[in-house]
Design a protein around this motif. Structure first.
Motif, PDB file in Angstrom:
ATOM      1  N   VAL A  77      36.553  48.242  41.667  1.00  0.00           N
ATOM      2  CA  VAL A  77      36.327  47.608  40.379  1.00  0.00           C
ATOM      3  C   VAL A  77      35.149  48.277  39.672  1.00  0.00           C
ATOM      4  CG1 VAL A  77      35.834  45.438  39.214  1.00  0.00           C
ATOM      5  CG2 VAL A  77      37.253  45.455  41.265  1.00  0.00           C
ATOM      6  N   ASN A  78      34.075  48.524  40.412  1.00  0.00           N
ATOM      7  CA  ASN A  78      32.937  49.280  39.884  1.00  0.00           C
ATOM      8  C   ASN A  78      32.414  50.164  41.012  1.00  0.00           C
ATOM      9  OD1 ASN A  78      31.332  47.634  41.515  1.00  0.00           O
ATOM     10  ND2 ASN A  78      30.812  46.246  39.852  1.00  0.00           N
ATOM     11  N   ASP A  79      31.214  50.716  40.887  1.00  0.00           N
ATOM     12  CA  ASP A  79      30.710  51.668  41.881  1.00  0.00           C
ATOM     13  C   ASP A  79      30.552  51.054  43.270  1.00  0.00           C
ATOM     14  OD1 ASP A  79      30.659  53.646  39.984  1.00  0.00           O
ATOM     15  OD2 ASP A  79      28.568  53.273  39.424  1.00  0.00           O
ATOM     16  N   THR A  80      30.298  49.766  43.365  1.00  0.00           N
ATOM     17  CA  THR A  80      30.018  49.155  44.663  1.00  0.00           C
ATOM     18  C   THR A  80      31.058  48.142  45.123  1.00  0.00           C
ATOM     19  OG1 THR A  80      28.674  47.451  43.596  1.00  0.00           O
ATOM     20  CG2 THR A  80      27.537  49.433  44.366  1.00  0.00           C
ATOM     21  N   THR A  81      31.923  47.706  44.267  1.00  0.00           N
ATOM     22  CA  THR A  81      32.843  46.615  44.607  1.00  0.00           C
ATOM     23  C   THR A  81      34.263  47.127  44.807  1.00  0.00           C
ATOM     24  OG1 THR A  81      31.512  45.147  43.229  1.00  0.00           O
ATOM     25  CG2 THR A  81      33.672  44.354  43.898  1.00  0.00           C
ATOM     26  N   LYS A  82      34.814  46.781  45.983  1.00  0.00           N
ATOM     27  CA  LYS A  82      36.221  47.064  46.284  1.00  0.00           C
ATOM     28  C   LYS A  82      36.892  45.736  46.599  1.00  0.00           C
ATOM     29  CE  LYS A  82      35.493  51.669  48.175  1.00  0.00           C
ATOM     30  NZ  LYS A  82      35.606  52.505  49.377  1.00  0.00           N
ATOM     31  N   MET A  83      38.086  45.558  46.083  1.00  0.00           N
ATOM     32  CA  MET A  83      38.842  44.325  46.308  1.00  0.00           C
ATOM     33  C   MET A  83      40.225  44.673  46.837  1.00  0.00           C
ATOM     34  SD  MET A  83      37.777  42.338  42.839  1.00  0.00           S
ATOM     35  CE  MET A  83      37.732  40.668  43.416  1.00  0.00           C
ATOM     36  N   THR A  84      40.737  43.819  47.710  1.00  0.00           N
ATOM     37  CA  THR A  84      42.060  44.016  48.287  1.00  0.00           C
ATOM     38  C   THR A  84      43.036  43.033  47.643  1.00  0.00           C
ATOM     39  OG1 THR A  84      41.057  44.665  50.368  1.00  0.00           O
ATOM     40  CG2 THR A  84      43.378  44.070  50.427  1.00  0.00           C
ATOM     41  N   PHE A  85      44.166  43.550  47.200  1.00  0.00           N
ATOM     42  CA  PHE A  85      45.192  42.738  46.559  1.00  0.00           C
ATOM     43  C   PHE A  85      46.534  42.995  47.210  1.00  0.00           C
ATOM     44  CE2 PHE A  85      42.095  43.246  43.162  1.00  0.00           C
ATOM     45  CZ  PHE A  85      42.025  41.968  42.640  1.00  0.00           C
ATOM     46  N   GLU A  86      47.430  42.023  47.081  1.00  0.00           N
ATOM     47  CA  GLU A  86      48.826  42.260  47.425  1.00  0.00           C
ATOM     48  C   GLU A  86      49.387  43.238  46.409  1.00  0.00           C
ATOM     49  OE1 GLU A  86      50.853  40.983  49.919  1.00  0.00           O
ATOM     50  OE2 GLU A  86      49.002  40.187  50.775  1.00  0.00           O
ATOM     51  N   ARG A  87      50.294  44.073  46.828  1.00  0.00           N
ATOM     52  CA  ARG A  87      50.896  45.041  45.920  1.00  0.00           C
ATOM     53  C   ARG A  87      51.593  44.329  44.753  1.00  0.00           C
ATOM     54  NH1 ARG A  87      53.100  50.783  46.577  1.00  0.00           N
ATOM     55  NH2 ARG A  87      51.849  51.094  48.428  1.00  0.00           N
ATOM     56  N   SER A  88      52.142  43.159  45.022  1.00  0.00           N
ATOM     57  CA  SER A  88      52.852  42.412  43.979  1.00  0.00           C
ATOM     58  C   SER A  88      51.909  41.841  42.920  1.00  0.00           C
ATOM     59  CB  SER A  88      53.661  41.276  44.609  1.00  0.00           C
ATOM     60  OG  SER A  88      52.803  40.384  45.280  1.00  0.00           O
ATOM     61  N   ALA A  89      50.603  41.851  43.156  1.00  0.00           N
ATOM     62  CA  ALA A  89      49.636  41.339  42.179  1.00  0.00           C
ATOM     63  C   ALA A  89      49.328  42.356  41.092  1.00  0.00           C
ATOM     64  CB  ALA A  89      48.345  40.926  42.889  1.00  0.00           C
TER      65      ALA A  89
END
Length: 103
Positions: A77-89
């Motif tokens: 999302v930015n330099d420090t933030t990673k988020m995990t999502f379902e592919r369907s999202a």
């Protein structure tokens, strides 16, 4: 009193069935078929996602794909933030990554 003769109801049955056939055809061409086409396009879009693509999620979050698996996508999302999502999202691919940046 009304008396029906033999064979007189055959035309009446077709007269009752035709409106249902017509309604089904209208529903198929106006609702079912376009929805199936849209679903095929969405499935193809989800299968084309690769690392480096800029995406938008259904919730409106924008980010860049950094990892992929069969069911999940990790988005930076930015330099420090990673988020995990379902592919369907994933709602849309905003821009695709250049071919050299996929490694």
């Amino acid at each position: 009193m009304f008396l029906a003769t033999e064979g007189g109801n055959a035309g009446g049955i077709w007269g009752l069935i035709w409106p249902f056939i017509l309604m089904f055809a209208v529903f198929y061409f106006l609702l079912i078929r376009p929805q199936q086409k849209k679903q095929k396009q969405r499935t193809a879009m989800l299968n084309q996602i690769k690392k480096g693509d800029k995406i938008t999620t259904i919730g409106g979050l924008h980010g860049t794909v950094v990892e992929l698996s069969d069911d999940t996508v990790v988005v930076r999302v930015n330099d420090t933030t990673k988020m995990t999502f379902e592919r369907s999202a994933i709602n849309a691919i905003v821009s695709t990554a250049p071919a050299a940046a996929t490694e």
